[in-house]
Design an enzyme around this catalytic site. Structure first.
Site, PDB file in Angstrom:
ATOM      1  N   GLU A  94       0.838  -1.214   0.000  1.00 44.34           N
ATOM      2  CA  GLU A  94       0.000   0.000   0.000  1.00 44.34           C
ATOM      3  C   GLU A  94       0.862   1.250   0.000  1.00 44.34           C
ATOM      4  O   GLU A  94       1.739   1.402   0.865  1.00 44.34           O
ATOM      5  CB  GLU A  94      -0.914  -0.016   1.228  1.00 44.34           C
ATOM      6  CG  GLU A  94      -1.881   1.154   1.251  1.00 44.34           C
ATOM      7  CD  GLU A  94      -2.860   1.076   2.425  1.00 44.34           C
ATOM      8  OE1 GLU A  94      -3.221  -0.034   2.858  1.00 44.34           O
ATOM      9  OE2 GLU A  94      -3.255   2.149   2.904  1.00 44.34           O
ATOM     10  N   LYS A 119      -6.780  -1.058  11.666  1.00 45.59           N
ATOM     11  CA  LYS A 119      -6.235  -1.447  10.352  1.00 45.59           C
ATOM     12  C   LYS A 119      -4.982  -0.620  10.080  1.00 45.59           C
ATOM     13  O   LYS A 119      -3.981  -1.142   9.578  1.00 45.59           O
ATOM     14  CB  LYS A 119      -7.299  -1.231   9.276  1.00 45.59           C
ATOM     15  CG  LYS A 119      -6.938  -1.748   7.901  1.00 45.59           C
ATOM     16  CD  LYS A 119      -6.169  -0.771   7.055  1.00 45.59           C
ATOM     17  CE  LYS A 119      -5.931  -1.308   5.652  1.00 45.59           C
ATOM     18  NZ  LYS A 119      -5.052  -0.458   4.852  1.00 45.59           N
ATOM     19  N   ASP A 170       4.052 -15.110  11.295  1.00 52.57           N
ATOM     20  CA  ASP A 170       2.726 -15.510  10.843  1.00 52.57           C
ATOM     21  C   ASP A 170       1.739 -14.347  11.023  1.00 52.57           C
ATOM     22  O   ASP A 170       1.209 -14.133  12.125  1.00 52.57           O
ATOM     23  CB  ASP A 170       2.302 -16.749  11.653  1.00 52.57           C
ATOM     24  CG  ASP A 170       0.943 -17.291  11.254  1.00 52.57           C
ATOM     25  OD1 ASP A 170       0.182 -16.574  10.585  1.00 52.57           O
ATOM     26  OD2 ASP A 170       0.640 -18.439  11.636  1.00 52.57           O
ATOM     27  N   HIS A 180      -1.642  10.394   0.106  1.00 57.50           N
ATOM     28  CA  HIS A 180      -2.016   9.148  -0.548  1.00 57.50           C
ATOM     29  C   HIS A 180      -2.060   9.325  -2.054  1.00 57.50           C
ATOM     30  O   HIS A 180      -1.552   8.513  -2.817  1.00 57.50           O
ATOM     31  CB  HIS A 180      -3.411   8.769  -0.046  1.00 57.50           C
ATOM     32  CG  HIS A 180      -3.529   7.332   0.267  1.00 57.50           C
ATOM     33  ND1 HIS A 180      -4.051   6.445  -0.613  1.00 57.50           N
ATOM     34  CD2 HIS A 180      -3.180   6.633   1.360  1.00 57.50           C
ATOM     35  CE1 HIS A 180      -4.034   5.250  -0.078  1.00 57.50           C
ATOM     36  NE2 HIS A 180      -3.512   5.338   1.124  1.00 57.50           N
TER      37      HIS A 180
HETATM   38  C1  MEV Z   1      -5.275   3.290   5.460  1.00 58.77           C
HETATM   39  O1  MEV Z   1      -4.613   2.144   5.005  1.00 58.77           O
HETATM   40  C2  MEV Z   1      -5.215   3.366   6.961  1.00 58.77           C
HETATM   41  C3  MEV Z   1      -6.017   4.514   7.574  1.00 58.77           C
HETATM   42  O2  MEV Z   1      -7.367   4.433   7.130  1.00 58.77           O
HETATM   43  C4  MEV Z   1      -5.932   4.327   9.063  1.00 58.77           C
HETATM   44  C5  MEV Z   1      -6.828   5.278   9.843  1.00 58.77           C
HETATM   45  O3  MEV Z   1      -7.869   5.715   9.349  1.00 58.77           O
HETATM   46  O4  MEV Z   1      -6.471   5.539  11.016  1.00 58.77           O
HETATM   47  C6  MEV Z   1      -5.483   5.845   7.143  1.00 58.77           C
END
Ligand code: MEV
Length: 444
Positions: free
Chosen positions: A93, A288, A304, A401
């Site tokens: 990513e 995430k 793992d 991004h």
């Molecule tokens: C993107 O891969 C991860 C984010 O969405 C994490 C977050 O919102 O804290 C930017």
């Protein structure tokens, strides 16, 4: 070994695993691709040019036909417990590695990251049905434990010599109405993740348990029926826990994009973490972001990642509601941000030394022990989370991004250096979409 179409029109084959690699690819491309020749050629172009290396990679899974390249990146300037690390990260990513590096540098200038181990306990379970009085099992527990350890001596002796082994055995009632119980066994597996070790021990312990009950029944010392169900480690290891933390005076946080003051930033950041503690929808995205960093290091060191993810998410929901794994406080003029996360990692065994790049990752980290790797990994998760939330409460994440996204799209169109430079200027004030980039480049 012929490919054939079954009644549903889909393709099936028997004996696929017996074909050699070329044969496997051939069957696959001929049955599933419109341009078999070029796909075959493309897949084979990813074979390692060193046959011995390729053999090692092939051995990691079954039906291997080629390699799947992923970027191997590094994030420098991680200052953890007074030591500087350059952290290996495998992730596909865009922005993740840049964000981790930027947050690492930011905190390096503010004293770095403090990390500590809160526990190293791993767990295994023997599940069984016991038609008898569970108190009888409890009464015989220490005798049984001695037998289990004695019988598994061959499997355990090296680990025990390193200071590991079994720490405790507990009887747990899972569902008394269905006579379901378990032996919950805690292990210390030293520098290995220990899955194979624990599973071998558990299978041996279960046989000892069965024999023990038979002997006790024969000598009329116990009354009951035992039915073994299964023996396996638990990937939920809430006591194999590490904390990574950063803190500084709020005034030392500096100024943020758009002239946002340190105080306002601290308050918004604190609110963002609070929201992720209270709202599961936000918590999942928040966590995430943490796993963007954690998984990248876990994969780079051939640990793992499925086990780490499953455990981390269960831990995030340990009080019955899924919450943020990180926490923040802003008391007495001090900004504190920390992450507690269970990480059952290893630096020996498994693929850690078999995978050629994982071996280099560990070398890059100066061959840490498992506890040090836990601290480095948690610190990367913390830095990742800090960077994401910092962007979210200041500029938004799309700015950074989209810049990376733009580069990816430009590369897909084989843009020249000069087109890239012009595009960078143009897209400062225009939205980056695939179509917009294509039009900008005048491609059809
Ligand atoms: C993107 O891969 C991860 C984010 O969405 C994490 C977050 O919102 O804290 C930017």
């Amino acid at each position: 070994m012929e490919g054939e179409k079954n009644k549903n029109g889909s393709k099936s084959i028997s004996g696929f695993s017996k074909l050699n690699k070329r044969g496997k690819i051939k069957w696959m491309v001929e049955n599933f691709f419109k341009d078999p020749e070029s796909v075959m050629h493309e897949l084979m172009s990813y074979w390692h040019r060193n046959e011995a290396q390729q053999k090692i990679l092939d051995g990691f899974a079954e039906n291997t036909i080629s390699n799947f390249p992923m970027p191997f990146s590094v994030a420098p300037n991680f200052f953890i417990n007074g030591k500087t690390y350059c952290v290996p990260m495998v992730i596909e990513e865009s922005s993740v590695v840049a964000a981790a590096s930027s947050a690492a540098k930011y905190w390096m200038d503010r004293g770095g990251i403090q990390a500590k181990i809160l526990g190293v306990e791993k767990l295994g379970q023997i599940h069984f049905r016991w038609l008898g009085d569970p108190k009888e099992l409890e009464k015989n527990k220490s005798e049984l434990q001695k037998k289990m350890l004695h019988d598994a001596n061959e499997i355990m002796k090296k680990m025990v010599a390193r200071g590991g082994g079994v720490k405790e055995i507990k009887l747990i009632e899972v569902d008394a109405s269905n006579h379901l119980y378990q032996w919950l066994i805690s292990f210390n597996t030293c520098n290995s993740m220990g899955a194979n070790f624990m599973n071998s021990c558990l299978e041996s312990f279960s046989i000892s348990f069965e024999n023990f009950i038979e002997e006790k029944k024969y000598s009329k010392q116990i009354d009951g029926e035992l039915e073994l169900i299964m023996s396996i480690l638990s990937n939920y290891t809430p006591q194999c826990l590490v904390r990574a933390e950063v803190s500084c005076l709020i005034k030392d946080l500096g100024e943020f994009a758009g002239g946002m003051s340190a105080q306002l930033f601290a308050e918004k950041f604190h609110a963002a973490i609070r929201i992720a503690e209270l709202d599961s929808y936000r918590a999942v995205t928040h966590n995430k972001g943490i796993f963007n960093g954690i998984d990248a290091v876990v994969i780079a060191t051939a640990n793992d990642f499925r086990a780490i993810e499953a455990c981390g998410h269960a831990y995030a929901a340990r009080d019955g509601k899924y919450r943020s794994l990180s926490k923040c406080s802003i008391d007495d003029g001090v900004f504190r941000f920390w992450l507690d996360i269970p990480l059952a990692l290893g630096t020996v065994g498994g693929l850690t030394s078999l995978h050629p790049i994982a071996k280099r990752s560990l070398e890059l980290l100066e061959n840490p022990n498992a506890e040090e790797l836990m601290m480095i990994t948690a610190s990367t998760g913390l830095a990742q989370n800090f960077a994401a939330v910092r962007s979210l409460v200041t500029t938004g994440i799309q700015k950074g991004h989209m810049k990376m996204h733009l580069t990816n799209i430009l590369q897909q169109f084989h843009a020249t250096e000069s087109e890239m430079a012009q595009a960078e200027i143009y897209f400062q004030n225009n939205s980056v979409t695939y179509t917009a980039v294509r039009e900008f480049l005048g491609k059809t």
